[in-house]
Motif scaffolding. Structure first.
Motif, mmCIF file in Angstrom:
data_model
loop_
_atom_site.group_PDB
_atom_site.id
_atom_site.type_symbol
_atom_site.label_atom_id
_atom_site.label_comp_id
_atom_site.label_asym_id
_atom_site.label_seq_id
_atom_site.Cartn_x
_atom_site.Cartn_y
_atom_site.Cartn_z
ATOM 1 N N SER A 17 -25.039 -40.089 -18.271
ATOM 2 C CA SER A 17 -26.002 -40.439 -19.317
ATOM 3 C C SER A 17 -25.628 -39.801 -20.645
ATOM 4 N N ARG A 18 -25.149 -38.558 -20.620
ATOM 5 C CA ARG A 18 -24.725 -37.903 -21.858
ATOM 6 C C ARG A 18 -23.513 -38.600 -22.461
ATOM 7 N N LEU A 19 -22.628 -39.030 -21.597
ATOM 8 C CA LEU A 19 -21.430 -39.709 -22.087
ATOM 9 C C LEU A 19 -21.780 -41.014 -22.803
ATOM 10 N N ALA A 41 -10.057 -35.690 -21.282
ATOM 11 C CA ALA A 41 -9.819 -34.662 -20.261
ATOM 12 C C ALA A 41 -10.793 -34.842 -19.101
ATOM 13 N N LEU A 42 -12.061 -35.175 -19.388
ATOM 14 C CA LEU A 42 -13.034 -35.418 -18.325
ATOM 15 C C LEU A 42 -12.590 -36.572 -17.448
ATOM 16 N N GLY A 64 -17.976 -38.156 -1.320
ATOM 17 C CA GLY A 64 -18.222 -37.994 -2.747
ATOM 18 C C GLY A 64 -19.484 -38.716 -3.196
ATOM 19 N N THR A 65 -19.727 -38.647 -4.496
ATOM 20 C CA THR A 65 -20.936 -39.242 -5.071
ATOM 21 C C THR A 65 -20.722 -40.675 -5.550
ATOM 22 N N GLY A 66 -19.492 -41.094 -5.731
ATOM 23 C CA GLY A 66 -19.222 -42.426 -6.253
ATOM 24 C C GLY A 66 -19.413 -42.531 -7.762
ATOM 25 N N LEU A 67 -19.426 -41.379 -8.469
ATOM 26 C CA LEU A 67 -19.636 -41.381 -9.918
ATOM 27 C C LEU A 67 -18.371 -41.033 -10.696
ATOM 28 N N GLY A 68 -17.334 -40.555 -10.010
ATOM 29 C CA GLY A 68 -16.130 -40.113 -10.712
ATOM 30 C C GLY A 68 -15.451 -41.231 -11.474
ATOM 31 N N VAL A 116 -15.758 -43.558 -20.140
ATOM 32 C CA VAL A 116 -14.902 -42.960 -21.178
ATOM 33 C C VAL A 116 -14.071 -44.045 -21.853
ATOM 34 N N ALA A 117 -13.510 -44.947 -21.065
ATOM 35 C CA ALA A 117 -12.714 -46.038 -21.647
ATOM 36 C C ALA A 117 -13.569 -46.906 -22.561
ATOM 37 N N ARG A 118 -14.790 -47.261 -22.125
ATOM 38 C CA ARG A 118 -15.674 -48.084 -22.965
ATOM 39 C C ARG A 118 -16.061 -47.368 -24.246
#
Length: 434
Positions: free
Chosen positions: A287-289, A326-327, A384-388, A395-397
């Motif tokens: 959400s912050r991204l 980097a993220l 995993g969470t499936g959010l990575g 980030v690309a968008r």
């Protein structure tokens, strides 16, 4: 009055009326003046010709000449004949009109006189011992102009009104396509964003084309909003499901711990709490991204990736936010450690106005069934969470680019980023390449 001329039709009618008046009044005035001038000139020529013929008949007594001049004056609607001799001036009418001061002198010099003085036309020819001539008042000629102006005001006004009415009818017919367009828009339901038909009028075509372009843009925005709304609903369903699973398990473990102090139940509760924490952390970062602004700068991808221990093939300098990139790279590396197999290699390819950054691990690759949805939130292969990878796509968008996943001898995740030479608004696509 203001309401009448606030419409295009009213303004055109007013402009036509003013144009007709501006055309009619000068033409009427000039026509009247020209008619007066032409009539005066014709009268002068006619008088001169008749006096010349009279003089050609030879000398005669003064009384006989005055009689001929009297008859000639009657032919031209009245006037006074005069004979200038050694004994003075004799007139055919009483009281006699005053003669122009220079007339006797010109006749004495043997020269003819033609001119208007005090509203009267004087034409005189010299003869032995003086001369003779006619003085004809120009009231009739001046009245010609007034009569013409009267005709213009009556018959001309009728013609002017007829022209105005014909133009009004023609204008109504000419504006019919515009009225049809307005009627079509008024009857069209709000949800109908289909293109408007050709109006059949060249002047209206640019307006209709502009409206069609705007309708297409609105339709595209509505479609995009609908897709985003559907994505948000899907995201909310998946988030609630993903959070409900560890929460249900956590409640089960806590229920066991309420009864007996079971170490395995405590360990399971801790594991599910960590899973919930990871999910919430990922959601918060996502959400912050989506909301945080970019701070892009030129970035050498080879140096950037080598600092993180990734072998790089190719070159590329992009315009990117180092922290966000980097993220994304860290999430891809974490995904490779968890689901694939190190090492991870990088491949850089220039395409169009951007650069493809591919990160490929040495594992078995993505399951074929997972490839179409691997970048969606909460999609994972069981761990995993499936959010990575969803963060990678976000980030690309945010850079105006896009993300893609493939199998290239291992799981491959690609980001398409703008070249450093481009000036790109965040979130805006920067080119057709990729």
């Amino acid at each position: 009055m203001a309401t009448a001329f606030s419409s295009l039709r009213g303004r055109l009618f007013l402009l036509l009326f003013l144009a007709l008046l501006a055309l009619a009044f000068p033409l009427a005035f000039l026509s009247a003046k020209e008619a007066e001038r032409a009539a005066s000139e014709d009268l002068r020529r006619a008088l001169f010709t008749r006096l010349y013929l009279l003089g050609e008949e030879g000398p005669r007594e003064e009384e006989a000449l005055l009689l001929e001049l009297f008859r000639l004056a009657q032919v031209y609607g009245g006037g006074t004949g005069f004979v200038v001799g050694e004994g003075g001036v004799a007139f055919t009418e009483e009281p006699p009109p005053p003669l122009p001061p220079d007339l006797p002198a010109l006749l004495a010099e043997g020269r003819a006189y033609q001119g208007v003085w005090r509203g009267t036309l004087y034409v005189a020819l010299p003869q032995a011992g003086g001369g003779f001539g006619l003085a004809v008042p120009l009231e009739g000629v001046a009245g010609l102009g007034r009569r013409l102006l009267g005709l213009y005001a009556t018959w001309g006004g009728g013609v002017l009104l007829g022209v105005f009415l014909l133009f009004a009818l023609g204008l109504s017919l000419a504006l019919r396509p515009l009225e049809g367009l307005a009627r079509l828009l008024a009857l069209r339901p709000p949800e109908d964003l289909s293109p408007l038909p050709d109006p059949g009028l060249r002047e209206l075509r640019p307006l209709v084309e502009a409206l069609n372009r705007r309708l297409a843009q609105v339709e595209g925005l509505l479609r995009e909003l609908s897709q985003k709304e559907e994505a948000a609903r899907r995201f909310a369903r998946h988030a609630s499901h993903e959070l409900r699973t560890p929460l249900t398990a956590l409640k089960g473990y806590l229920e066991v711990l309420r009864r007996v102090p079971e170490p395995r139940a405590l360990e399971g509760a801790w594991r599910e709490a960590e899973r919930m924490e990871a999910l919430l952390s990922g959601l918060l970062r996502l959400s912050r991204l989506e909301a945080s602004p970019l701070s892009p700068r030129p970035l050498d991808l080879r140096a950037f990736l080598e600092e993180r221990g990734v072998a790089v093939a190719g070159e590329g300098v992009v315009l990117a936010d180092p922290e966000l990139l980097a993220l994304a790279v860290e999430n891809i590396l974490e995904n490779a450690r968890r689901h694939g197999k190190p090492p991870v290699r990088a491949e850089l390819h220039r395409e169009g106005e951007g650069v493809w950054l591919w990160l490929v691990d040495a594992g078995p690759g993505f399951p074929e069934a997972l490839l179409p949805r691997a970048l969606e939130p909460f999609v994972h292969g069981g761990k995993g969470t499936g959010l990575g990878l969803a963060l990678v796509a976000a980030v690309a968008r945010a850079h105006g680019g896009r993300a893609r996943v493939e199998n290239r001898g291992g799981a491959a995740v690609g980001l398409y980023l703008p070249l450093a030479s481009l000036k790109v608004s965040p979130g805006a696509p920067f080119g057709k390449g990729g």
